[in-house]
Design a protein around this motif. Structure first.
Motif, PDB file in Angstrom:
ATOM      1  N   THR A  26      47.892  29.375  32.033  1.00 36.69           N
ATOM      2  CA  THR A  26      47.269  30.387  32.841  1.00 36.69           C
ATOM      3  C   THR A  26      46.452  31.473  31.861  1.00 36.69           C
ATOM      4  N   MET A  27      45.555  32.277  32.360  1.00 38.97           N
ATOM      5  CA  MET A  27      44.748  32.896  31.531  1.00 38.97           C
ATOM      6  C   MET A  27      43.985  34.202  32.478  1.00 38.97           C
ATOM      7  N   ARG A  28      43.483  34.950  31.699  1.00 35.19           N
ATOM      8  CA  ARG A  28      42.859  36.249  32.318  1.00 35.19           C
ATOM      9  C   ARG A  28      41.338  36.266  32.154  1.00 35.19           C
ATOM     10  N   ALA A  29      40.605  36.471  33.464  1.00 39.34           N
ATOM     11  CA  ALA A  29      39.311  36.424  33.474  1.00 39.34           C
ATOM     12  C   ALA A  29      38.840  37.880  33.612  1.00 39.34           C
ATOM     13  N   TYR A  30      37.877  38.090  32.609  1.00 37.97           N
ATOM     14  CA  TYR A  30      37.409  39.389  32.717  1.00 37.97           C
ATOM     15  C   TYR A  30      36.213  39.780  33.515  1.00 37.97           C
ATOM     16  N   ARG A  31      35.797  40.057  34.622  1.00 33.04           N
ATOM     17  CA  ARG A  31      34.639  40.105  35.298  1.00 33.04           C
ATOM     18  C   ARG A  31      34.188  38.556  35.257  1.00 33.04           C
ATOM     19  N   GLY A  32      34.967  37.761  35.708  1.00 29.48           N
ATOM     20  CA  GLY A  32      34.757  36.316  35.780  1.00 29.48           C
ATOM     21  C   GLY A  32      34.667  35.449  34.690  1.00 29.48           C
ATOM     22  N   ARG A  33      34.783  36.030  33.497  1.00 30.85           N
ATOM     23  CA  ARG A  33      34.717  35.425  32.292  1.00 30.85           C
ATOM     24  C   ARG A  33      36.061  35.129  31.487  1.00 30.85           C
ATOM     25  N   PRO A  34      36.738  33.851  31.481  1.00 31.20           N
ATOM     26  CA  PRO A  34      37.891  33.695  30.808  1.00 31.20           C
ATOM     27  C   PRO A  34      37.890  34.004  29.424  1.00 31.20           C
TER      28      PRO A  34
ATOM     29  N   VAL B 142      35.871  27.744  37.690  1.00 32.54           N
ATOM     30  CA  VAL B 142      36.277  28.966  37.323  1.00 32.54           C
ATOM     31  C   VAL B 142      35.273  29.951  37.894  1.00 32.54           C
ATOM     32  N   SER B 143      34.085  30.012  37.238  1.00 32.38           N
ATOM     33  CA  SER B 143      33.208  30.793  37.784  1.00 32.38           C
ATOM     34  C   SER B 143      32.547  30.981  39.165  1.00 32.38           C
ATOM     35  N   GLU B 144      32.646  29.527  39.689  1.00 31.83           N
ATOM     36  CA  GLU B 144      32.518  29.201  41.241  1.00 31.83           C
ATOM     37  C   GLU B 144      33.552  29.815  42.275  1.00 31.83           C
TER      38      GLU B 144
ATOM     39  N   LEU C 112      33.640  32.953  44.806  1.00 26.54           N
ATOM     40  CA  LEU C 112      34.293  32.854  46.197  1.00 26.54           C
ATOM     41  C   LEU C 112      35.463  33.649  46.515  1.00 26.54           C
ATOM     42  N   ASN C 113      36.479  34.040  45.316  1.00 24.57           N
ATOM     43  CA  ASN C 113      37.833  34.540  45.962  1.00 24.57           C
ATOM     44  C   ASN C 113      37.952  35.980  45.595  1.00 24.57           C
ATOM     45  N   VAL C 114      36.982  36.435  44.423  1.00 28.09           N
ATOM     46  CA  VAL C 114      37.283  37.515  43.750  1.00 28.09           C
ATOM     47  C   VAL C 114      36.268  38.665  44.117  1.00 28.09           C
ATOM     48  N   VAL C 115      36.538  39.531  44.756  1.00 28.09           N
ATOM     49  CA  VAL C 115      35.461  40.700  45.149  1.00 28.09           C
ATOM     50  C   VAL C 115      34.784  41.136  43.895  1.00 28.09           C
ATOM     51  N   SER C 116      35.663  41.752  42.957  1.00 27.44           N
ATOM     52  CA  SER C 116      35.284  42.416  41.829  1.00 27.44           C
ATOM     53  C   SER C 116      36.625  42.397  40.670  1.00 27.44           C
ATOM     54  N   GLY C 117      36.342  42.903  39.510  1.00 24.36           N
ATOM     55  CA  GLY C 117      37.426  42.957  38.521  1.00 24.36           C
ATOM     56  C   GLY C 117      37.859  41.987  37.861  1.00 24.36           C
ATOM     57  N   ASP C 118      39.233  41.864  37.461  1.00 24.44           N
ATOM     58  CA  ASP C 118      39.607  40.824  36.460  1.00 24.44           C
ATOM     59  C   ASP C 118      40.387  39.912  37.491  1.00 24.44           C
ATOM     60  N   ALA C 119      40.573  38.673  36.894  1.00 25.43           N
ATOM     61  CA  ALA C 119      41.253  37.605  37.781  1.00 25.43           C
ATOM     62  C   ALA C 119      42.347  36.916  36.968  1.00 25.43           C
ATOM     63  N   TYR C 120      43.262  36.463  37.898  1.00 20.19           N
ATOM     64  CA  TYR C 120      44.196  35.247  37.332  1.00 20.19           C
ATOM     65  C   TYR C 120      43.793  33.997  37.621  1.00 20.19           C
ATOM     66  N   VAL C 121      43.799  33.293  36.592  1.00 17.81           N
ATOM     67  CA  VAL C 121      43.480  31.961  36.259  1.00 17.81           C
ATOM     68  C   VAL C 121      44.467  30.840  36.016  1.00 17.81           C
TER      69      VAL C 121
ATOM     70  N   LEU D 149      43.658  39.510  39.700  1.00 18.74           N
ATOM     71  CA  LEU D 149      44.605  39.752  39.001  1.00 18.74           C
ATOM     72  C   LEU D 149      45.589  40.926  39.521  1.00 18.74           C
ATOM     73  N   GLU D 150      46.754  41.003  39.675  1.00 19.74           N
ATOM     74  CA  GLU D 150      47.635  41.745  40.226  1.00 19.74           C
ATOM     75  C   GLU D 150      48.107  42.462  38.617  1.00 19.74           C
ATOM     76  N   GLY D 151      48.245  41.965  37.774  1.00 17.89           N
ATOM     77  CA  GLY D 151      48.875  42.811  36.499  1.00 17.89           C
ATOM     78  C   GLY D 151      50.157  43.053  36.304  1.00 17.89           C
TER      79      GLY D 151
END
Length: 287
Positions: A33-41, A73-75, A79-88, A118-120
């Motif tokens: 598991t990792m965190r992507a910041y603006r789509g970039r892990p 991950v980028s794609e 498709l799934n994240v409107v904006s912000g950070d993501a859970y991967v 990302l719920e955080g």
């Protein structure tokens, strides 16, 4: 929600794993598991190297191709994240069960990737610190799985439930020798007289990617640090304490077993390291 499954991007409802998969039957597999910041892990390649090492140890034939996973991950972020950070989360299963209860495998693993907003951690954790207990469920530092992020995660779930049942936010695990190990999903750090302390890898802990970054930051910023064997009392009497975890970064610990840690939370060194970590993320990802 869209997911990656064995090379394809599919709808979550269409993705499936066979019921005879070893991951389903035995919890056989590896995940990251990792965190992507603006789509970039952050430090994707280090996560993938740990994934590869786990696959090697379990003899799963998967080399985690960086370009393919990075592209997926980028794609999925698009498709799934409107904006912000993501859970991967990247999961590699043990493949189809053929009746052989060994690590000899005749099929390829199933690989799937989830990317979602990302719920955080709750903001109050960063203001007042997490409340932790010492889990009654010990970690086996002699197990070959102690440093592997295995799909068989029930020990940590049981520890987390124990913490919740006792009104705490998380649990700190002790190993079989009685030394501090880690949280249920994070590495543990303490501060004592200006020095940062963390359990050694020999304590049976996961070699955390964020843990590694914190140790690097201490060296870069001239903060004394060491890894070793520490007893529970050393956490109780620490000046500060915090968890390091990819999805939550640096999370202060405010109390253990109902007793406050230090005089204020978060402490000054915890705050300094948290700020330095965020700066490191910005610098490496050029945010």
């Amino acid at each position: 929600m869209k997911v990656y499954l064995n090379g394809d991007i599919v709808d979550e409802r269409e993705g499936s794993i066979p019921v005879s998969d070893r991951g389903v039957l035995f919890g056989d597999g590896i995940f990251e598991t990792m965190r992507a910041y603006r789509g970039r892990p952050f430090r994707l390649e280090r996560h993938l190297e740990r994934l590869r090492e786990g696959c090697r140890r379990l003899r799963i034939p998967y080399d985690a191709p960086s370009r393919e996973i990075g592209g997926a991950v980028s794609e999925l972020y698009r498709l799934n994240v409107v904006s912000g950070d993501a859970y991967v989360r990247i999961t590699v299963t043990g493949g189809l069960f053929d009746g052989t209860r060994t690590l000899e495998r005749r099929s390829r693993p199933n690989v799937f990737i989830l990317v979602k907003p990302l719920e955080g951690y709750p903001e109050e954790f960063y203001r007042r610190g997490m409340r932790v207990i010492f889990s009654s469920i010990r970690a086996n530092e002699t197990s070959p799985l102690s440093g592997v992020k295995s799909n068989n995660y029930l020990d940590n779930i049981l520890r987390k439930q124990e913490a919740r049942d006792r009104g705490a936010d998380d649990a700190v695990t002790l190993n079989g020798s009685g030394f501090l190990a880690e949280g249920t999903s994070a590495n543990l750090f303490m501060v004592r007289r200006g020095k940062v302390l963390t359990p050694d890898l020999s304590c049976g802990i996961l070699p955390g990617i964020t843990r590694e970054a914190v140790i690097e930051l201490c060296e870069d910023h001239g903060i004394p640090s060491e890894a070793g064997n520490y007893l529970p009392e050393e956490l109780r009497t620490a000046d500060e304490a915090f968890f390091s975890v990819s999805t939550g970064e640096i999370v202060p610990i405010g109390e253990v077993e109902g007793d406050r840690i230090g005089f204020r939370c978060p402490g000054p060194l915890t705050t300094r390291i948290a700020d330095a970590y965020r700066a490191l993320v910005r610098r490496e990802l050029s945010l």
